[in-house]
Design a protein around this motif. Structure first.
Motif, PDB file in Angstrom:
ATOM      1  N   SER A 105      27.056  34.564  49.642  1.00 31.86           N
ATOM      2  CA  SER A 105      28.343  35.170  49.302  1.00 31.86           C
ATOM      3  C   SER A 105      29.006  34.387  48.175  1.00 31.86           C
ATOM      4  O   SER A 105      28.823  33.171  48.051  1.00 31.86           O
ATOM      5  N   VAL A 106      29.794  35.085  47.367  1.00 34.77           N
ATOM      6  CA  VAL A 106      30.496  34.510  46.226  1.00 34.77           C
ATOM      7  C   VAL A 106      31.993  34.694  46.450  1.00 34.77           C
ATOM      8  O   VAL A 106      32.432  35.789  46.820  1.00 34.77           O
ATOM      9  N   CYS A 107      32.778  33.631  46.245  1.00 36.93           N
ATOM     10  CA  CYS A 107      34.223  33.686  46.524  1.00 36.93           C
ATOM     11  C   CYS A 107      35.018  33.097  45.362  1.00 36.93           C
ATOM     12  O   CYS A 107      34.566  32.171  44.697  1.00 36.93           O
ATOM     13  N   CYS A 108      36.227  33.628  45.176  1.00 28.96           N
ATOM     14  CA  CYS A 108      37.115  33.119  44.144  1.00 28.96           C
ATOM     15  C   CYS A 108      38.554  33.377  44.568  1.00 28.96           C
ATOM     16  O   CYS A 108      38.887  34.484  45.002  1.00 28.96           O
ATOM     17  N   LEU A 109      39.396  32.357  44.458  1.00 29.13           N
ATOM     18  CA  LEU A 109      40.821  32.485  44.734  1.00 29.13           C
ATOM     19  C   LEU A 109      41.598  32.044  43.509  1.00 29.13           C
ATOM     20  O   LEU A 109      41.380  30.951  42.986  1.00 29.13           O
ATOM     21  N   ASP A 110      42.515  32.890  43.044  1.00 30.63           N
ATOM     22  CA  ASP A 110      43.511  32.495  42.057  1.00 30.63           C
ATOM     23  C   ASP A 110      44.780  32.253  42.849  1.00 30.63           C
ATOM     24  O   ASP A 110      45.277  33.165  43.526  1.00 30.63           O
ATOM     25  N   VAL A 111      45.306  31.020  42.794  1.00 32.10           N
ATOM     26  CA  VAL A 111      46.411  30.625  43.665  1.00 32.10           C
ATOM     27  C   VAL A 111      47.586  30.121  42.839  1.00 32.10           C
ATOM     28  O   VAL A 111      47.428  29.267  41.967  1.00 32.10           O
ATOM     29  N   ASN A 112      48.777  30.653  43.147  1.00 33.94           N
ATOM     30  CA  ASN A 112      50.011  30.140  42.575  1.00 33.94           C
ATOM     31  C   ASN A 112      50.846  29.611  43.746  1.00 33.94           C
ATOM     32  O   ASN A 112      51.380  30.388  44.536  1.00 33.94           O
ATOM     33  N   PHE A 113      50.897  28.295  43.880  1.00 35.46           N
ATOM     34  CA  PHE A 113      51.571  27.674  45.023  1.00 35.46           C
ATOM     35  C   PHE A 113      53.087  27.820  44.940  1.00 35.46           C
ATOM     36  O   PHE A 113      53.743  27.958  45.967  1.00 35.46           O
ATOM     37  N   HIS A 119      45.389  35.787  44.486  1.00 38.18           N
ATOM     38  CA  HIS A 119      44.526  36.947  44.283  1.00 38.18           C
ATOM     39  C   HIS A 119      43.122  36.500  44.647  1.00 38.18           C
ATOM     40  O   HIS A 119      42.615  35.521  44.106  1.00 38.18           O
ATOM     41  N   GLY A 120      42.538  37.182  45.615  1.00 32.36           N
ATOM     42  CA  GLY A 120      41.237  36.776  46.115  1.00 32.36           C
ATOM     43  C   GLY A 120      40.152  37.774  45.783  1.00 32.36           C
ATOM     44  O   GLY A 120      40.381  38.984  45.738  1.00 32.36           O
ATOM     45  N   PHE A 121      38.981  37.243  45.523  1.00 38.97           N
ATOM     46  CA  PHE A 121      37.774  38.053  45.371  1.00 38.97           C
ATOM     47  C   PHE A 121      36.705  37.434  46.247  1.00 38.97           C
ATOM     48  O   PHE A 121      36.537  36.218  46.260  1.00 38.97           O
ATOM     49  N   PHE A 122      36.012  38.242  47.021  1.00 42.76           N
ATOM     50  CA  PHE A 122      34.756  37.768  47.591  1.00 42.76           C
ATOM     51  C   PHE A 122      33.743  38.881  47.579  1.00 42.76           C
ATOM     52  O   PHE A 122      34.060  40.057  47.730  1.00 42.76           O
ATOM     53  N   GLY A 123      32.512  38.480  47.311  1.00 46.85           N
ATOM     54  CA  GLY A 123      31.365  39.376  47.393  1.00 46.85           C
ATOM     55  C   GLY A 123      30.550  38.930  48.586  1.00 46.85           C
ATOM     56  O   GLY A 123      29.863  37.909  48.532  1.00 46.85           O
ATOM     57  N   LEU A 124      30.671  39.672  49.673  1.00 50.97           N
ATOM     58  CA  LEU A 124      30.021  39.320  50.936  1.00 50.97           C
ATOM     59  C   LEU A 124      28.576  39.802  50.928  1.00 50.97           C
ATOM     60  O   LEU A 124      28.298  40.972  50.625  1.00 50.97           O
ATOM     61  N   SER A 125      27.659  38.912  51.259  1.00 50.54           N
ATOM     62  CA  SER A 125      26.239  39.271  51.290  1.00 50.54           C
ATOM     63  C   SER A 125      26.003  40.424  52.262  1.00 50.54           C
ATOM     64  O   SER A 125      26.600  40.483  53.338  1.00 50.54           O
TER      65      SER A 125
END
Length: 197
Positions: A105-113, A119-125
């Motif tokens: 799986s591939v994951c990415c989080l863009d975070v503004n604390f 904004h989250g992205f994940f590509g679940l296997s």
């Protein structure tokens, strides 16, 4: 002359936690970029809720490692510690955290604390989508099994989540603590995930 592409980042490795090879200094290749001070997020522990209602929890251990628990959604009760991260400050108070899991799986989080959004992205296997129970565990204790399932597949088509989330709880816990995310979500006290500040 044909263009030569470097696909090394996509070749699985047997590193204990991460399954990719990194460029050790990607910022060195670009001359104009935001200041790469990463100190703002180190030690932060957050709970966040996606627009679809799924709740997650993340602890940013240091500049390159994170721990997380999944509290709802298709893989609720999955958790991972010491996940290797690729991190960059993209400017305007926003950080990008990306990783590839031993599951494929591939994951990415863009975070503004400061503004408390993700904004989250994940590509679940696909093998997880077919039987989520295979991955609902503390991943670190089952790395060989995760790689075996990944290699047997299928990986594709990835199941994609692409959504905004609100940070509903945030605290500073300090760096490299093993007691922030250290148990299965089912072992947490009632109301833990519903905390707000």
């Amino acid at each position: 002359m044909p263009k030569v592409y470097d696909y090394s980042a996509f070749k699985p490795t047997n590193h204990p936690v991460c399954d990719w090879q990194m460029n050790p200094a990607p910022q060195a290749m670009i001359k104009t970029q935001p200041d790469q001070d990463l100190s703002e997020f180190v030690g932060k522990h957050i709970i966040y809720t996606y627009a679809n209602g799924w709740q997650y929890e993340y602890y940013f251990r240091n500049e390159s490692l994170g721990d997380y628990r999944i509290h709802s959604g298709s893989v609720a009760n999955r958790w991972t510690t010491h996940q290797k991260l690729m991190v960059v400050n993209v400017g305007h108070g926003t950080y990008k955290f990306a990783w590839v899991e031993p599951t494929g799986s591939v994951c990415c989080l863009d975070v503004n604390f400061k503004e408390r959004w993700i904004h989250g992205f994940f590509g679940l296997s696909q093998w997880i989508n077919k039987d989520p129970s295979l991955s609902v565990l503390h991943q670190n204790e089952h790395l060989d099994a995760m790689r075996k399932h990944r290699d047997e597949g299928p990986l594709y088509p990835l199941v994609v989540n692409w959504d905004f989330a609100e940070i509903t709880f945030i605290e500073d816990c300090g760096r490299d603590r093993d007691d922030v995310i250290n148990c299965d979500p089912s072992e947490l006290p009632a109301g833990y995930i519903d905390r707000r500040n």
